[in-house]
Scaffold this motif. Structure first.
Motif, PDB file in Angstrom:
ATOM      1  N   ASP A 107      -0.474  -4.888  -4.281  1.00  0.00           N
ATOM      2  CA  ASP A 107      -0.123  -3.955  -3.218  1.00  0.00           C
ATOM      3  C   ASP A 107       1.113  -4.482  -2.493  1.00  0.00           C
ATOM      4  OD1 ASP A 107      -1.134  -1.674  -1.277  1.00  0.00           O
ATOM      5  OD2 ASP A 107      -0.578  -3.393  -0.018  1.00  0.00           O
ATOM      6  N   PRO A 108       2.113  -3.640  -2.230  1.00  0.00           N
ATOM      7  CA  PRO A 108       3.360  -4.145  -1.642  1.00  0.00           C
ATOM      8  C   PRO A 108       3.171  -4.777  -0.260  1.00  0.00           C
ATOM      9  CG  PRO A 108       3.321  -1.747  -1.667  1.00  0.00           C
ATOM     10  CD  PRO A 108       2.180  -2.197  -2.520  1.00  0.00           C
ATOM     11  N   ARG A 131       9.162  -2.924  -8.276  1.00  0.00           N
ATOM     12  CA  ARG A 131       9.546  -1.926  -9.283  1.00  0.00           C
ATOM     13  C   ARG A 131       8.325  -1.473 -10.078  1.00  0.00           C
ATOM     14  NH1 ARG A 131      13.179  -4.740 -11.044  1.00  0.00           N
ATOM     15  NH2 ARG A 131      14.835  -3.904  -9.706  1.00  0.00           N
ATOM     16  N   HIS A 132       7.499  -2.430 -10.446  1.00  0.00           N
ATOM     17  CA  HIS A 132       6.294  -2.104 -11.211  1.00  0.00           C
ATOM     18  C   HIS A 132       5.356  -1.228 -10.373  1.00  0.00           C
ATOM     19  CE1 HIS A 132       2.412  -2.620 -13.209  1.00  0.00           C
ATOM     20  NE2 HIS A 132       3.067  -3.013 -14.280  1.00  0.00           N
ATOM     21  N   TRP A 133       5.205  -1.546  -9.097  1.00  0.00           N
ATOM     22  CA  TRP A 133       4.337  -0.765  -8.219  1.00  0.00           C
ATOM     23  C   TRP A 133       4.856   0.661  -8.064  1.00  0.00           C
ATOM     24  CZ3 TRP A 133       5.180   1.531  -3.372  1.00  0.00           C
ATOM     25  CH2 TRP A 133       4.027   2.012  -2.736  1.00  0.00           C
ATOM     26  N   LEU A 134       6.144   0.794  -7.827  1.00  0.00           N
ATOM     27  CA  LEU A 134       6.723   2.140  -7.686  1.00  0.00           C
ATOM     28  C   LEU A 134       6.522   2.958  -8.954  1.00  0.00           C
ATOM     29  CD1 LEU A 134       9.994   1.108  -5.825  1.00  0.00           C
ATOM     30  CD2 LEU A 134       8.223   2.619  -4.900  1.00  0.00           C
ATOM     31  N   PHE A 163       6.423   1.318   3.025  1.00  0.00           N
ATOM     32  CA  PHE A 163       5.483   1.524   1.922  1.00  0.00           C
ATOM     33  C   PHE A 163       4.617   2.751   2.169  1.00  0.00           C
ATOM     34  CE2 PHE A 163       5.842  -3.261   2.265  1.00  0.00           C
ATOM     35  CZ  PHE A 163       6.870  -3.345   1.339  1.00  0.00           C
ATOM     36  N   ASP A 164       4.216   2.970   3.406  1.00  0.00           N
ATOM     37  CA  ASP A 164       3.406   4.144   3.738  1.00  0.00           C
ATOM     38  C   ASP A 164       4.197   5.421   3.484  1.00  0.00           C
ATOM     39  OD1 ASP A 164       1.361   2.472   4.468  1.00  0.00           O
ATOM     40  OD2 ASP A 164       1.823   2.533   6.608  1.00  0.00           O
ATOM     41  N   ALA A 165       5.494   5.376   3.796  1.00  0.00           N
ATOM     42  CA  ALA A 165       6.337   6.557   3.566  1.00  0.00           C
ATOM     43  C   ALA A 165       6.442   6.875   2.087  1.00  0.00           C
ATOM     44  CB  ALA A 165       7.729   6.313   4.163  1.00  0.00           C
ATOM     45  N   GLN A 166       6.525   5.850   1.257  1.00  0.00           N
ATOM     46  CA  GLN A 166       6.592   6.079  -0.189  1.00  0.00           C
ATOM     47  C   GLN A 166       5.285   6.690  -0.699  1.00  0.00           C
ATOM     48  OE1 GLN A 166       9.090   5.662  -2.443  1.00  0.00           O
ATOM     49  NE2 GLN A 166      10.487   5.175  -0.770  1.00  0.00           N
ATOM     50  N   ARG A 167       4.159   6.222  -0.185  1.00  0.00           N
ATOM     51  CA  ARG A 167       2.864   6.730  -0.634  1.00  0.00           C
ATOM     52  C   ARG A 167       2.674   8.186  -0.281  1.00  0.00           C
ATOM     53  NH1 ARG A 167       0.899   1.497   1.226  1.00  0.00           N
ATOM     54  NH2 ARG A 167       0.027   0.284  -0.496  1.00  0.00           N
ATOM     55  N   SER A 168       3.282   8.605   0.844  1.00  0.00           N
ATOM     56  CA  SER A 168       3.072   9.972   1.325  1.00  0.00           C
ATOM     57  C   SER A 168       3.932  11.007   0.612  1.00  0.00           C
ATOM     58  CB  SER A 168       3.348  10.027   2.837  1.00  0.00           C
ATOM     59  OG  SER A 168       4.726   9.758   3.116  1.00  0.00           O
ATOM     60  N   LYS A 169       4.849  10.535  -0.256  1.00  0.00           N
ATOM     61  CA  LYS A 169       5.745  11.475  -0.949  1.00  0.00           C
ATOM     62  C   LYS A 169       4.979  12.250  -2.011  1.00  0.00           C
ATOM     63  CE  LYS A 169      10.110   9.031  -0.219  1.00  0.00           C
ATOM     64  NZ  LYS A 169      11.280   8.378  -0.858  1.00  0.00           N
TER      65      LYS A 169
END
Length: 206
Positions: free
Chosen positions: A89-90, A145-148, A200-206
């Protein structure tokens, strides 16, 4: 005959590598005992050998210095316990990275000060901070990168995140030293987490 020669060369290479590790370990003990300004005589005495023997393995003080920098890089990365892990987890990665850096500063301040101070001399030496932050930054970027990718998200932020987090954490460590470690390490790690968590939260919400 060729096989015997190759075998002898392999054993000699392994012996030299082990001897280098022993000398680096001796240098670390000497730094902890005498401080970041430790002399080569002190390191040789700690190793139970002579300066010419050390120079035979590292060429000069700069060579030994670089070996200590490499040890610090490996210590930080290995302490994260993330080798081969692509599912981290990032936020946890940032917390672990910050805690590992600050632990080094708190528990091994002489080693930290030794590493951030380039030795004098004519031999060119890479910038110690840039050397470590670049290598760790590349490794952390790969994990981001792997997580994304696993989240089906754009991988473009990975490199900026990786190097940004590492550089920020290193700068925080320097500032923490100037304050004489006034805040507990856990508090500083928490502040770093608070800063980066929204990304990280912003990326998850996309």
């Amino acid at each position: 005959m060729e096989t015997t020669t190759d075998g002898r060369a392999t054993r000699w290479h392994a012996h030299n590598a082990e001897r280098r590790r022993e000398l680096v370990a001796s240098a670390l003990r000497a730094i902890r005992k005498h401080g970041p300004g430790v002399g080569m005589d002190d390191i040789a005495a700690e190793a139970g050998t002579s300066k010419p023997v050390i120079y035979r393995h590292f060429r000069d003080r700069a060579g030994l210095y670089q070996a200590v920098v490499d040890w610090v890089n490996d210590f930080i990365w290995n302490s994260l316990g993330l080798e081969g892990s692509g599912d981290v987890d990032p936020r946890e990665l940032v917390r672990q990275l910050a805690d590992t850096y600050l632990t080094l500063v708190e528990k091994d301040p002489e080693i930290y000060q030794f590493v951030i101070t380039r030795p004098p001399g004519d031999t060119p030496v890479d910038d110690p901070v840039l050397s470590i932050t670049t290598r760790i930054g590349n490794q952390v970027s790969d994990l981001f990168r792997h997580w994304l990718r696993a989240q089906g998200l754009d991988e473009e932020p990975a490199n900026i995140w990786g190097h940004g987090v590492v550089g920020f954490t290193w700068a925080t460590a320097d500032r923490w030293i100037l304050t004489k470690l006034r805040r507990p390490r856990a508090d500083v790690v928490g502040y770093i987490d608070q800063l980066f968590a929204p990304a990280f939260d912003a990326q998850r919400s996309k």
